[in-house]
Design a protein around this motif. Structure first.
Motif, short mmCIF file in Angstrom:
data_model
loop_
_atom_site.label_atom_id
_atom_site.label_comp_id
_atom_site.label_asym_id
_atom_site.label_seq_id
_atom_site.Cartn_x
_atom_site.Cartn_y
_atom_site.Cartn_z
N TRP A 356 49.54 28.12 35.97
CA TRP A 356 48.69 28.06 34.78
C TRP A 356 48.99 26.78 33.99
N ARG A 357 50.27 26.49 33.78
CA ARG A 357 50.66 25.30 33.01
C ARG A 357 50.20 24.02 33.71
N LYS A 358 50.49 23.91 35.00
CA LYS A 358 50.11 22.70 35.73
C LYS A 358 48.60 22.52 35.74
N SER A 359 47.86 23.62 35.86
CA SER A 359 46.40 23.54 35.91
C SER A 359 45.84 22.99 34.61
N PHE A 360 46.27 23.56 33.48
CA PHE A 360 45.74 23.13 32.19
C PHE A 360 46.20 21.73 31.82
N GLU A 361 47.48 21.43 32.02
CA GLU A 361 48.01 20.15 31.58
C GLU A 361 47.60 19.00 32.48
N SER A 362 46.97 19.29 33.63
CA SER A 362 46.48 18.22 34.49
C SER A 362 45.06 17.80 34.13
N VAL A 363 44.47 18.47 33.14
CA VAL A 363 43.08 18.23 32.77
C VAL A 363 43.00 17.49 31.44
N ALA A 364 42.13 16.51 31.36
CA ALA A 364 41.82 15.82 30.10
C ALA A 364 40.36 16.11 29.77
N ILE A 365 40.11 16.57 28.54
CA ILE A 365 38.77 17.00 28.13
C ILE A 365 38.19 15.99 27.14
N ALA A 366 37.04 15.44 27.47
CA ALA A 366 36.35 14.50 26.59
C ALA A 366 35.16 15.19 25.93
N GLY A 367 34.83 14.77 24.73
CA GLY A 367 33.66 15.30 24.04
C GLY A 367 33.90 16.56 23.26
N LEU A 368 35.16 16.93 23.03
CA LEU A 368 35.44 18.16 22.27
C LEU A 368 34.95 18.06 20.83
N GLY A 369 34.98 16.83 20.28
CA GLY A 369 34.55 16.66 18.90
C GLY A 369 33.10 17.01 18.70
#
Length: 397
Positions: A356-369
């Motif tokens: 779970w940790r590796k999955s989430f922390e490997s992702v960068a999310i753009a456009g959240l604002g």
């Protein structure tokens, strides 16, 4: 705090440590044993809440609002549906002739597989509607039956092509799920293609085919797993079989890492998009670490069992006949049950949590604002799908 990349994308963080999760797992293990498995619905809920509530996205934590009693009620409803269905199938298969009985069993098996896929889709809907971020609930629309039949059709094509259609199956099913996923009034989408996954996984497929069908080819050509009939065929057969099992066990986590990176890069919700840099060996390292810990526990448990067994034998509690007494059988069954639960608990600590940790922390999310969604008016889904999945042993996180 979340990590922000140079282009403004946000990388989620997971704060749940093994030390913080251990009391939860220990409590769940103990109560599951005491209640003969009944507590597992609440245990599963507590594990989900730990994972969700320790995941931070852009400074705010995810919330999981599911309850164990919902899963329990969903399970009871599923049993109320499945038990009469199983009874009817058994009765019809018994009263029918041999050929008709086989037809009934085939149709029943197909129905169970379809029902399992339906349940998995509905279970995902339940988990989404219990997931909240910044006060806004996730939702899932779409038809569970449409998803189920689509899954079956793709599965048959995948079998006929020896797995070559699997990437296209995954793309089609994920596109259906993501296009029916909502964060408030913001709709999800999936842009990755089956061809992209095919190119990334074809080498693993070739290796898997060689490992699985290699022994079959040897048998066809030589009539035995040992090309030399006078040689140690038994040891050669076991060597090849063990090599095949080990190879497939290594290939699965490698493929899962490839597939997750492909999947995450294709996900978007409204204006928010994701990109993933998960390493090829990320999941394999987790599996190897868990295997090492599980092996250590197995060795220690074996030594303890040997000492206890010898002590019971020396005290004359195991009897002197060929058959062990009933008390010894009951203790052995209980020990097996407890050991299975401990292996499952170790998997939660050293398998599920780091994946779970590796999955989430490997992702960068753009456009959240720009992701300013309004709360959806759809009510939370019930847990019937979770109950069916649990009853058919297709449950998951």
């Amino acid at each position: 705090m979340d990590q922000t990349t140079t282009d403004g994308a946000v990388r989620p963080r997971f704060h749940g440590t093994a030390r913080a999760m251990f009391p939860l797992v220990l409590k769940g293990l103990f109560l599951t044993v005491v209640t003969l498995g009944l507590y597992r619905f609440w245990y599963q809920t507590e594990v989900r809440r730990f994972l969700w509530n320790n995941t931070e996205v852009d400074g705010d934590l995810l919330e999981y609002t599911g309850r164990g009693v919902e899963l329990f009620i969903g399970f009871l409803i599923a049993l109320a549906v499945l038990i009469p269905a199983y009874g009817a199938i058994f009765l019809i298969a018994t009263l029918a002739g041999p050929i008709a009985g086989l037809v009934v069993q085939f149709v029943a098996t197909l129905g169970i597989v379809v029902l399992a896929q339906y349940a998995l889709y509905r279970a995902r809907r339940y988990r989404l509607t219990r997931t909240i971020w910044r006060g806004v609930r996730f939702q899932q629309t779409g038809s569970g039956w449409t998803y189920a039949w689509r899954s079956i059709a793709w599965a048959l094509l995948t079998l006929l092509t020896l797995g070559l259609a699997l990437p296209f199956m995954r793309a089609s099913l994920e596109r259906y799920k993501l296009s029916h996923t909502w964060y408030g009034d913001q709709q999800g989408a999936f842009s990755a293609t089956g061809g992209q996954l095919f190119k990334r996984g074809i080498l693993l497929w070739l290796v898997a085919v060689a490992l699985i069908f290699g022994p079959i080819a040897i048998i066809v050509v030589y009539g035995t797993l040992d090309p030399d009939p006078t040689g140690p065929g038994f040891s050669a057969a076991h060597w090849i079989i063990n090599l095949t099992i080990f190879g497939v066990a290594v290939l699965v986590p490698l493929y899962l890492a490839i597939e997750f990176r492909w999947w995450a890069n294709g996900c978007s919700v409204g204006p928010a998009t994701a990109r993933c840099d998960l390493g090829l060996f990320a999941f394999l390292k987790v599996y190897l670490a868990y295997a090492g810990i599980a092996l250590l526990f197995f060795i220690v448990a074996g030594l303890v069992a040997a000492v206890v067994g010898y002590a019971f034998y020396a005290a004359g509690l195991l009897g002197d006949g060929a058959e062990p007494p009933l008390a010894a059988i009951i203790l052995a069954v209980m020990a097996y049950f407890i050991a299975a639960l401990i292996f499952a608990a170790l998997w939660q600590l050293f398998g599920v949590r780091p994946i779970w940790r590796k999955s989430f922390e490997s992702v960068a999310i753009a456009g959240l604002g720009a992701l300013t969604a309004a709360q959806s008016g759809e009510p939370p889904a019930n847990a019937f799908g979770e109950g069916v999945a649990d009853a058919l042993d297709f449950g998951g996180f």
